[in-house]
Design an enzyme around this catalytic site. Structure first.
Site, PDB file in Angstrom:
ATOM      1  N   ASP A 370      -2.021   0.621  -2.072  1.00  8.92           N
ATOM      2  CA  ASP A 370      -3.311   1.094  -1.567  1.00  8.92           C
ATOM      3  C   ASP A 370      -4.422   0.147  -2.004  1.00  8.92           C
ATOM      4  O   ASP A 370      -5.478   0.590  -2.453  1.00  8.92           O
ATOM      5  CB  ASP A 370      -3.567   2.524  -2.069  1.00  8.92           C
ATOM      6  CG  ASP A 370      -4.732   3.185  -1.351  1.00  8.92           C
ATOM      7  OD1 ASP A 370      -5.119   2.695  -0.268  1.00  8.92           O
ATOM      8  OD2 ASP A 370      -5.265   4.181  -1.868  1.00  8.92           O
ATOM      9  N   ARG A 374     -12.348  -0.246  -1.776  1.00  9.99           N
ATOM     10  CA  ARG A 374     -12.780   1.037  -2.369  1.00  9.99           C
ATOM     11  C   ARG A 374     -12.040   1.320  -3.673  1.00  9.99           C
ATOM     12  O   ARG A 374     -12.465   2.148  -4.473  1.00  9.99           O
ATOM     13  CB  ARG A 374     -12.572   2.193  -1.371  1.00  9.99           C
ATOM     14  CG  ARG A 374     -11.140   2.467  -1.076  1.00  9.99           C
ATOM     15  CD  ARG A 374     -10.852   3.586  -0.101  1.00  9.99           C
ATOM     16  NE  ARG A 374      -9.444   3.453   0.278  1.00  9.99           N
ATOM     17  CZ  ARG A 374      -8.997   2.689   1.239  1.00  9.99           C
ATOM     18  NH1 ARG A 374      -9.844   2.051   2.003  1.00  9.99           N
ATOM     19  NH2 ARG A 374      -7.702   2.561   1.484  1.00  9.99           N
ATOM     20  N   ASN A 375     -10.895   0.656  -3.861  1.00  6.24           N
ATOM     21  CA  ASN A 375     -10.117   0.870  -5.078  1.00  6.24           C
ATOM     22  C   ASN A 375     -10.309  -0.229  -6.114  1.00  6.24           C
ATOM     23  O   ASN A 375      -9.513  -0.356  -7.041  1.00  6.24           O
ATOM     24  CB  ASN A 375      -8.632   1.033  -4.727  1.00  6.24           C
ATOM     25  CG  ASN A 375      -8.379   2.383  -4.086  1.00  6.24           C
ATOM     26  OD1 ASN A 375      -9.102   3.343  -4.358  1.00  6.24           O
ATOM     27  ND2 ASN A 375      -7.397   2.463  -3.214  1.00  6.24           N
ATOM     28  N   ASP A 388      -8.099   1.529  -9.255  1.00  3.34           N
ATOM     29  CA  ASP A 388      -7.634   2.849  -8.888  1.00  3.34           C
ATOM     30  C   ASP A 388      -6.189   2.764  -8.467  1.00  3.34           C
ATOM     31  O   ASP A 388      -5.832   1.987  -7.598  1.00  3.34           O
ATOM     32  CB  ASP A 388      -8.489   3.406  -7.745  1.00  3.34           C
ATOM     33  CG  ASP A 388      -8.298   4.898  -7.596  1.00  3.34           C
ATOM     34  OD1 ASP A 388      -7.360   5.435  -8.203  1.00  3.34           O
ATOM     35  OD2 ASP A 388      -9.084   5.520  -6.876  1.00  3.34           O
TER      36      ASP A 388
HETATM   37  P1  ADP Z   1      -9.783   9.073  -7.312  1.00  3.43           P
HETATM   38  O1  ADP Z   1      -8.867   7.954  -7.596  1.00  3.43           O
HETATM   39  O2  ADP Z   1      -9.459  10.311  -8.093  1.00  3.43           O
HETATM   40  O3  ADP Z   1      -9.922   9.352  -5.836  1.00  3.43           O
HETATM   41  P2  ADP Z   1     -11.894   7.228  -7.757  1.00  3.43           P
HETATM   42  O4  ADP Z   1     -11.252   6.335  -8.738  1.00  3.43           O
HETATM   43  O5  ADP Z   1     -11.953   6.725  -6.357  1.00  3.43           O
HETATM   44  O6  ADP Z   1     -11.237   8.639  -7.814  1.00  3.43           O
HETATM   45  O7  ADP Z   1     -13.366   7.511  -8.229  1.00  3.43           O
HETATM   46  C1  ADP Z   1     -14.370   8.029  -7.401  1.00  3.43           C
HETATM   47  C2  ADP Z   1     -15.650   7.231  -7.605  1.00  3.43           C
HETATM   48  O8  ADP Z   1     -16.051   7.258  -8.980  1.00  3.43           O
HETATM   49  C3  ADP Z   1     -15.490   5.756  -7.256  1.00  3.43           C
HETATM   50  O9  ADP Z   1     -15.734   5.524  -5.880  1.00  3.43           O
HETATM   51  C4  ADP Z   1     -16.509   5.080  -8.160  1.00  3.43           C
HETATM   52  O10 ADP Z   1     -17.759   5.037  -7.529  1.00  3.43           O
HETATM   53  C5  ADP Z   1     -16.576   5.994  -9.380  1.00  3.43           C
HETATM   54  N1  ADP Z   1     -15.743   5.434 -10.466  1.00  3.43           N
HETATM   55  C6  ADP Z   1     -14.417   5.602 -10.671  1.00  3.43           C
HETATM   56  N2  ADP Z   1     -13.995   4.948 -11.760  1.00  3.43           N
HETATM   57  C7  ADP Z   1     -15.077   4.326 -12.282  1.00  3.43           C
HETATM   58  C8  ADP Z   1     -15.299   3.466 -13.418  1.00  3.43           C
HETATM   59  N3  ADP Z   1     -14.302   3.131 -14.238  1.00  3.43           N
HETATM   60  N4  ADP Z   1     -16.544   3.008 -13.636  1.00  3.43           N
HETATM   61  C9  ADP Z   1     -17.552   3.343 -12.796  1.00  3.43           C
HETATM   62  N5  ADP Z   1     -17.416   4.131 -11.725  1.00  3.43           N
HETATM   63  C10 ADP Z   1     -16.200   4.629 -11.452  1.00  3.43           C
END
Ligand code: ADP
Length: 516
Positions: A370, A374-375, A388
């Site tokens: 993935d 966005r990740n 992510d």
């Molecule tokens: P999930 O994997 O559970 O769907 P995400 O990792 O996409 O969640 O996180 C959602 C949002 O939170 C991201 O789009 C980002 O903007 C923010 N985010 C996630 N991890 C971090 C991080 N380590 N530092 C800053 N912002 C983060």
């Protein structure tokens, strides 16, 4: 002189030719496709094109040879194209069948497209079946919720099959002929319901191995005390819980507190707890300068928490959009100024860092499945990390394609073999990297934004690739094309990609000054 008059008449008649169509070529399936034609006639015939009995183009007089050109045709453009050439001596018509792309697969007809049948028995049966299906679904849903897996960070779905094999096959043809049930209808502009047919969706098997690398012992997952975590504000919404900015005490030997990002999982089932634990082990084992740093978990109480390093500029997609030509800083709803636009050297710098993270993942035999902007996360000084290992399906839900009612796939980032056979490999990650490059050079546009999901599937499986973004150097587009080779073995290797990016960066002046 009558002789002269006869002579001129003969000349005139010799040059008068009724129209004829000497060439009308079936279009070849290419990126920009055309139907080539050649007509004869004197005086010049007037040309008209017809498609599905409608006039397509009228009164083209200047063309004896030419091309009816299509930009990115899809199966919607399939059909008979008729060319009519007319002059006052007569007319000629010729028809050619334009076959551009196959229909991807039969999408279950929606309520609107189904022909209503005036048959009381049929209707009664359908209603009974629908009610029965709904009841069964509710029961199934209850059982899944109560006893089923609830994986926060892995691909999931009610029909998920956990497989130890990386390359499990599930031909897309299984999608055909889904049984329509109104209970599964999930309407949205980009959503196509393909019924309840069971597509074996493979959770990323690497999340379910104890220690994904057999040679390396599983590292000990650090446990962080709840009282050491002070939530400050919400950063975003993940697929299964909120993500917060927090202060964490006693984490670093040098600082007494530091900023972290915490991902929460509320009300986990027992199975979800186990998944959470495995996920944490996996993340503990993945350590690299371009993989977001995982500090540990907090499992004493609810919600379950994963603690990550805080990346100041958030996800890369948002970041790219904020640094594109359309970005404006709004103050009280009024545009104030444009934020700094990313330049070529910065784009290359971003891409090379993601490539760095991917080289590491490949060395660990970890297939991500993935990869997308966005990740990825952006920190200080344009530091970029793959951030992510789950799926960010909520905020970016239109980036995913819903199959089987529940599972979402990032089809716009997937190569043909992943779409058709659910085959995910390091090479399929390279394909996604090509799409990441495209995202970077379009300042975060959605790949194939002009197409609906079923059209995207069709285009990718038929071999079409994304167009070169404006301002994208040829060398970079060639790299994208190298990632999008149909044969996985023909694709570029991620190490070579990184080398090419470094070479390009050396040839490009570096201005990494826009961010603090
Ligand atoms: P999930 O994997 O559970 O769907 P995400 O990792 O996409 O969640 O996180 C959602 C949002 O939170 C991201 O789009 C980002 O903007 C923010 N985010 C996630 N991890 C971090 C991080 N380590 N530092 C800053 N912002 C983060």
């Amino acid at each position: 002189d009558p002789n002269i008059i006869v002579f001129w008449w003969c000349c005139y008649l010799l040059f008068l030719v009724p129209p004829s169509i000497v060439k009308l070529k079936e279009p070849e399936r290419r990126h920009d496709t055309c139907i080539e034609f050649t007509v004869r006639g004197s005086p010049h015939p007037t040309l008209q094109w017809f498609y599905k009995d409608k006039v397509l183009l009228i009164h083209m007089t200047d063309y004896i040879e030419g091309c009816l050109t299509f930009k990115n045709p899809t199966h919607h453009n399939n059909g008979n194209y008729t060319l009519k050439a007319t002059n006052y001596l007569g007319e000629a018509t010729s028809t050619v069948y334009g076959h551009f792309l196959n229909k991807p697969f039969d999408v279950t007809p929606t309520a609107e497209t189904q022909k209503p049948e005036d048959h009381t028995f049929g209707v009664t049966m359908a209603v009974c079946l629908a009610v029965f299906a709904c009841v069964m679904l509710v029961v199934l849903f209850f059982f899944i919720n109560k006893y089923g897996r609830h994986s926060k960070f892995g691909m999931k779905g009610p029909v998920a099959v956990i497989s130890g094999e990386e390359d499990s096959a599930s031909p897309l043809h299984h999608v055909n002929h889904g049984i329509f049930s109104p209970c599964t209808l999930e309407a949205g502009p980009d959503t196509v319901v393909i019924g309840m047919t069971q597509i074996p969706v493979i959770e990323n098997p690497q999340y379910f191995r104890h220690g994904h690398n057999c040679n390396k012992p599983t590292a000990y997952v650090q446990h962080i005390k709840r009282r050491d975590i002070i939530l400050k504000r919400e950063l975003g919404e993940g697929a299964f819980g909120k993500v917060f900015l927090a202060e964490c005490y006693n984490l670093s030997p040098t600082k007494d507190k530091m900023l972290v990002a915490v991902k929460t999982l509320k009300d986990p089932t027992l199975a979800a707890r186990k998944d959470f634990q495995r996920e944490a082990e996996l993340l503990t084992n993945l350590q690299h300068e371009h993989i977001v740093k995982f500090y540990g978990v907090c499992v004493d109480g609810d919600p379950l928490i994963m603690v990550f390093e805080y990346m100041k500029h958030g996800d890369l997609n948002k970041f790219l959009r904020a640094h594109g030509p359309d970005a404006m800083i709004l103050v009280d709803g009024q545009p104030l100024q444009t934020s700094g636009e990313l330049g070529l050297s910065q784009m290359l710098h971003i891409a090379s860092q993601i490539a760095g993270g991917m080289i590491y993942l490949a060395s660990q035999h970890f297939v991500h499945r993935d990869l997308a902007t966005r990740n990825c996360l952006v920190g200080n000084g344009l530091l970029v990390k793959i951030g992510d290992f789950g799926m960010s399906r909520d905020i970016y839900s239109t980036d995913y394609y819903r199959v089987g009612g529940h599972t979402m796939l990032p089809i716009r980032w997937m190569p043909p073999e992943s779409i058709m056979y659910r085959k995910f490999t390091t090479e399929s990650d390279v394909w996604s990297f090509g799409v990441i490059l495209w995202e970077i050079f379009t300042y975060g546009k959605q790949p194939w934004f002009q197409l609906a999901n079923n059209e995207v599937i069709e285009c990718i499986t038929q071999g079409r690739v994304l167009e070169r973004p404006q301002l994208c150097p040829k060398e970079v587009y060639d790299m994208m094309l190298g990632c999008w080779q149909r044969e996985p073995q023909q694709r570029l290797n991620i190490k070579d990609i990184q080398k090419m990016l470094f070479t390009l960066m050396k040839a490009t002046p570096v201005y990494l000054d826009i961010l603090g």
